[in-house]
Design an enzyme around this catalytic site. Structure first.
Site, PDB file in Angstrom:
ATOM      1  N   CYS A 121      29.719  24.612 -24.253  1.00  0.00           N
ATOM      2  CA  CYS A 121      30.960  24.637 -25.026  1.00  0.00           C
ATOM      3  C   CYS A 121      32.281  24.873 -24.317  1.00  0.00           C
ATOM      4  CB  CYS A 121      30.919  25.717 -26.085  1.00  0.00           C
ATOM      5  SG  CYS A 121      29.339  26.198 -26.589  1.00  0.00           S
ATOM      6  N   ARG A 164      32.727  19.319 -22.005  1.00  0.00           N
ATOM      7  CA  ARG A 164      31.852  20.494 -21.961  1.00  0.00           C
ATOM      8  C   ARG A 164      30.811  20.488 -23.076  1.00  0.00           C
ATOM      9  NH1 ARG A 164      34.175  24.510 -18.751  1.00  0.00           N
ATOM     10  NH2 ARG A 164      32.822  26.069 -19.659  1.00  0.00           N
ATOM     11  N   TRP A 195      28.113  22.375 -27.328  1.00  0.00           N
ATOM     12  CA  TRP A 195      27.001  21.598 -26.787  1.00  0.00           C
ATOM     13  C   TRP A 195      25.740  22.407 -27.055  1.00  0.00           C
ATOM     14  CZ3 TRP A 195      23.221  22.133 -22.873  1.00  0.00           C
ATOM     15  CH2 TRP A 195      22.614  20.946 -22.451  1.00  0.00           C
ATOM     16  N   ASN A 217      31.220  31.138 -26.180  1.00  0.00           N
ATOM     17  CA  ASN A 217      30.490  30.306 -25.226  1.00  0.00           C
ATOM     18  C   ASN A 217      29.568  31.240 -24.459  1.00  0.00           C
ATOM     19  OD1 ASN A 217      29.680  28.680 -23.130  1.00  0.00           O
ATOM     20  ND2 ASN A 217      31.689  28.523 -22.169  1.00  0.00           N
ATOM     21  N   GLY A 218      28.257  31.065 -24.609  1.00  0.00           N
ATOM     22  CA  GLY A 218      27.310  31.942 -23.924  1.00  0.00           C
ATOM     23  C   GLY A 218      26.140  32.265 -24.830  1.00  0.00           C
ATOM     24  N   GLU A 241      21.156   8.950  -6.145  1.00  0.00           N
ATOM     25  CA  GLU A 241      22.406   9.104  -6.889  1.00  0.00           C
ATOM     26  C   GLU A 241      22.724   7.836  -7.702  1.00  0.00           C
ATOM     27  OE1 GLU A 241      24.060  11.494  -7.768  1.00  0.00           O
ATOM     28  OE2 GLU A 241      26.054  10.775  -8.254  1.00  0.00           O
ATOM     29  N   LYS A 264      23.202   7.834 -11.724  1.00  0.00           N
ATOM     30  CA  LYS A 264      24.375   7.284 -12.437  1.00  0.00           C
ATOM     31  C   LYS A 264      23.908   6.302 -13.503  1.00  0.00           C
ATOM     32  CE  LYS A 264      26.617   9.603 -11.544  1.00  0.00           C
ATOM     33  NZ  LYS A 264      26.504  10.774 -10.878  1.00  0.00           N
ATOM     34  N   HIS A 320       3.787   2.503  -1.367  1.00  0.00           N
ATOM     35  CA  HIS A 320       2.828   3.568  -1.709  1.00  0.00           C
ATOM     36  C   HIS A 320       2.745   3.789  -3.218  1.00  0.00           C
ATOM     37  CE1 HIS A 320       2.368   4.349   2.499  1.00  0.00           C
ATOM     38  NE2 HIS A 320       3.659   4.577   2.640  1.00  0.00           N
ATOM     39  N   LYS A 377      29.127  18.079 -19.000  1.00  0.00           N
ATOM     40  CA  LYS A 377      29.628  18.116 -17.630  1.00  0.00           C
ATOM     41  C   LYS A 377      29.214  19.391 -16.917  1.00  0.00           C
ATOM     42  CE  LYS A 377      32.493  16.572 -14.431  1.00  0.00           C
ATOM     43  NZ  LYS A 377      31.808  15.498 -13.690  1.00  0.00           N
TER      44      LYS A 377
HETATM   45  C1  G6P Z   1      25.308  18.351 -15.075  1.00  0.00           C
HETATM   46  C2  G6P Z   1      26.116  17.072 -15.012  1.00  0.00           C
HETATM   47  C3  G6P Z   1      25.857  16.369 -13.687  1.00  0.00           C
HETATM   48  C4  G6P Z   1      26.155  17.311 -12.529  1.00  0.00           C
HETATM   49  C5  G6P Z   1      25.337  18.601 -12.642  1.00  0.00           C
HETATM   50  C6  G6P Z   1      25.775  19.646 -11.618  1.00  0.00           C
HETATM   51  O1  G6P Z   1      23.969  18.059 -15.178  1.00  0.00           O
HETATM   52  O2  G6P Z   1      25.780  16.227 -16.089  1.00  0.00           O
HETATM   53  O3  G6P Z   1      26.694  15.232 -13.591  1.00  0.00           O
HETATM   54  O4  G6P Z   1      25.873  16.678 -11.327  1.00  0.00           O
HETATM   55  O5  G6P Z   1      25.542  19.178 -13.923  1.00  0.00           O
HETATM   56  O6  G6P Z   1      27.093  20.018 -11.896  1.00  0.00           O
HETATM   57  P1  G6P Z   1      27.980  20.884 -10.931  1.00  0.00           P
HETATM   58  O7  G6P Z   1      29.218  21.184 -11.703  1.00  0.00           O
HETATM   59  O8  G6P Z   1      27.203  22.119 -10.602  1.00  0.00           O
HETATM   60  O9  G6P Z   1      28.258  20.068  -9.718  1.00  0.00           O
END
Ligand code: G6P
Length: 635
Positions: free
Chosen positions: A19, A44, A91, A117-118, A507, A511, A530, A630
């Site tokens: 949140c 968030r 969230w 938040n928490g 990565e 994505k 493998h 995020k």
């Molecule tokens: C979440 C996000 C990812 C991010 C990860 C780590 O899972 O969706 O995109 O890479 O957190 O986030 P940080 O802020 O610790 O880099």
């Protein structure tokens, strides 16, 4: 277990929240300020949202499940009025996403509105006590509502002519009973132009304005109004009026604080001319990579300058092992860092998922240096790893983007990314900044060991060339868009790479998964034979990250193996690679040639663009992918 950081946090409760919080007290109408702030914090969490605005002696509440757009609609239909209030975007990790569970929550009297938040770990015991002793009735099963009731109940019981001081004391007394984490904001309908904020374990910033003050989980929510911020510390309580604020601790001491200038402005948290934050952030990479290096290259001594590590040359020379830890994209950057530091500095490096590291007993020697890598600086697993590492006595440094984030503040030193706000949920520019910083760390440690000055100088040259090379990679966006269109029907994708570009394959797949919801996997190219080769078929594209480097020929063999089984192939290559792969690969994306260690910064970007264009073609919500947030502040 009580330790340096208080009771151990565990997160196995009902409705759980990550949140964003915004609070306002001033002379302007609160509603548009809160709504705009929430929009900036939507990254968030976007399961539900709500506001509580005080109008005379009435609290006007609007809250509903769904995106901020739903709340905005509700607020247009029934506009709340008033010059102070609080708000929240949620969230949910588990527990239902319902209107009832949306914040704000109220105390028994209905006069205190609270956003949180928490996690209040001991909420069940507190709730049971309130029900038994005070006959309290609850309308949700959230832990947040219990905290609102607890504060309200104490407020009723204590005396004091000054209702503001009484509410602060009630909040303090309630928080003393709480086990868990909180970033909170609250208002009382009888107390004019006043709100309270407090934090422990969840971020909270006070924005200091002229005749107005703000509270927010992140400065991006308030930077359009003020760039003066106080980053609150754990256990701080702040009493906020229109023209003043007072910070004290949960223990009752008056708090020390410092007003910091926020580095970025409102324009940095807007999309500008881009259709999505993600695309804007991809295109910011020439600058963000430049900013990651700014002032940190010492061309005279052919090394890097990283004063924030807070380590003497002797201490750096004594480092015998490095552990890199993080989650998601940061973990992939760490994997590139493993290759980088081992190659440049010849120091053994291990990469640990933060979530695993914090719970396992990794044998570590006295001279182990640990890095916690996190864009947000708030990720619960990475923070847990940092604390565990420090608990065991290891020097633990942070690589963070968010200034004054919890990881940045709790680490023994570190390196800021200076990438500017990253708002798109899928990390992009933070990856290339992290890799750049890990290269600087490799250079610094290497130059204290075997790396010659001419080698150091070549590394600096390669790093300095990156921003311009990124510019030319970005020009490939249209070509990548047309390739994306060809593969938009695919049910999944495979990503392959070797050495420095194996983590880039991971990565690229991440994505793709995050923003298109397609099934995607990343693997070291050689692992193909493998097991993964069983998946290869004419409708499953394989993306190879195969720049013209020492392992190009090996990659080419793997590409041929896919070709022989009629799998479509997209290749990312450089130098002579395109010539060699003509007629084998279906699509070739050519990037500028760079030394091996620098290639991940260049190869990651076309994969970001590829995922982006596929997502747009599929009509996905690029900046707010389903189920993701995020900054994951729960385990
Ligand atoms: C979440 C996000 C990812 C991010 C990860 C780590 O899972 O969706 O995109 O890479 O957190 O986030 P940080 O802020 O610790 O880099």
């Amino acid at each position: 277990m009580a330790g340096r950081y208080g009771p151990e946090i565990c997160y196995n409760l009902p409705p759980k929240i990550m949140c964003g919080i915004v609070g306002y007290v001033g002379r302007a109408e609160a509603a548009p300020i809160l709504l705009d702030g929430l929009r900036r914090l939507e990254y968030r969490g976007y399961d539900s949202a709500g506001v509580a605005i005080v109008n005379g002696k009435q609290i006007e509440t609007r809250k509903c499940a769904g995106r901020i757009a739903n709340l905005a609609k509700l607020m247009t239909e029934k506009p709340p009025s008033g010059q102070y209030g609080i708000s929240h975007t949620r969230w949910a990790t588990h527990g239902k996403v319902t209107d009832e569970n949306a914040h704000p929550h109220f105390d028994q009297s209905g006069k205190i509105a609270l956003v949180h938040n928490g996690v209040i770990e001991n909420y069940a015991a507190l709730r049971e006590q309130l029900e038994r002793e005070g006959g309290h009735q609850f309308t949700s099963d959230t832990d947040t509502e219990v905290l609102a009731h607890l504060i309200g109940s104490i407020y009723e019981q204590i005396d004091g002519a000054d209702s503001k001081a009484r509410l602060v004391n009630a909040t303090r007394a309630a928080l003393k009973q709480v086990i868990g984490t909180y970033g909170i904001a609250l208002v009382h309908s009888d107390i004019k132009e006043f709100m309270i904020g407090a934090r422990r374990g969840s971020p909270l910033v006070l924005g200091v304005g002229k005749d107005e003050n703000f509270l927010a989980s992140d400065v991006s929510a308030i930077v359009a109004h003020t760039r003066d911020a106080v980053y609150l510390n754990d256990f701080d309580i702040v009493a906020v009026s229109r023209d003043k604020f007072e910070i004290s601790s949960v223990a009752g001491e008056s708090g020390n604080y410092q007003i910091s200038k926020v580095e970025f402005g409102a324009e940095d948290v807007s999309k500008g001319d881009f259709p999505h934050y993600m695309l804007k952030e991809i295109f910011e990479q020439p600058n963000s990579v430049r900013d990651a290096m700014r002032g940190r290259l010492n061309t005279e001594e052919c090394t890097a300058k990283l004063g924030g590590l807070n380590m003497t040359a002797g201490e750096l020379r004594d480092v015998s092992r490095v552990v890199l830890t993080g989650c998601g994209t940061a973990l992939h950057a760490a994997l590139v860092g493993e290759y980088l530091i081992e190659q440049l500095a010849n120091i053994p490096v291990e990469v640990e998922y933060a979530s695993e590291f914090r719970h396992r007993n990794t044998p570590m020697s006295g001279n182990t240096l640990v890095f916690a890598i996190s864009q947000s600086g708030e990720t619960a697993d990475t923070l847990g790893a940092l604390r565990e590492s420090q608990r065991k006595g290891f020097r633990t440094l942070g690589i963070c983007n968010n200034v004054a984030s919890t990881i940045a503040r709790e680490s023994d030193g570190g390196v800021y990314m200076h990438a500017g706000p990253e708002i798109g949920v899928a990390a992009t520019k933070s990856f290339t900044s992290q890799v750049t910083i890990l290269a600087l760390i490799g250079l610094l440690l290497g130059r204290m060991r075997h790396l010659s000055s001419s080698q150091g100088s070549r590394i600096i040259e390669a790093l300095e060339a990156l921003p311009e090379q990124i510019e030319s990679v970005l020009k490939l966006s249209e070509q990548i868009r047309s390739i994306a269109k060809k593969y938009v029907e695919a049910e999944g994708m495979l990503f392959f790479g070797r050495q420095f570009n194996f983590p880039v394959a991971l990565e690229g797949a991440l994505k793709m998964k995050e923003i298109t919801y397609l099934f995607a996997e990343g693997h070291p190219s050689a692992e193909l034979k493998h097991g993964i080769i069983a998946l290869v078929r004419p409708d499953l594209p394989s993306i190879f990250v195969a720049p013209d480097d020492a392992v190009f020929c090996k990659n080419r063999n793997n590409i041929e193996q896919v070709k022989a089984r009629k799998g479509p192939i997209i290749v990312l290559t450089s130098g002579d690679g395109a010539k060699q792969l003509k007629g084998i690969a279906n699509d070739i994306i050519e990037i500028p040639r760079a030394p091996e260690f620098a290639t991940p910064v260049l190869t990651a970007i076309p994969l970001q663009l590829f995922a982006y264009h596929v997502a747009v073609e599929l009509g996905c919500d690029v900046d707010k992918p389903r189920n993701l947030a995020k900054s994951v502040t729960v385990e």
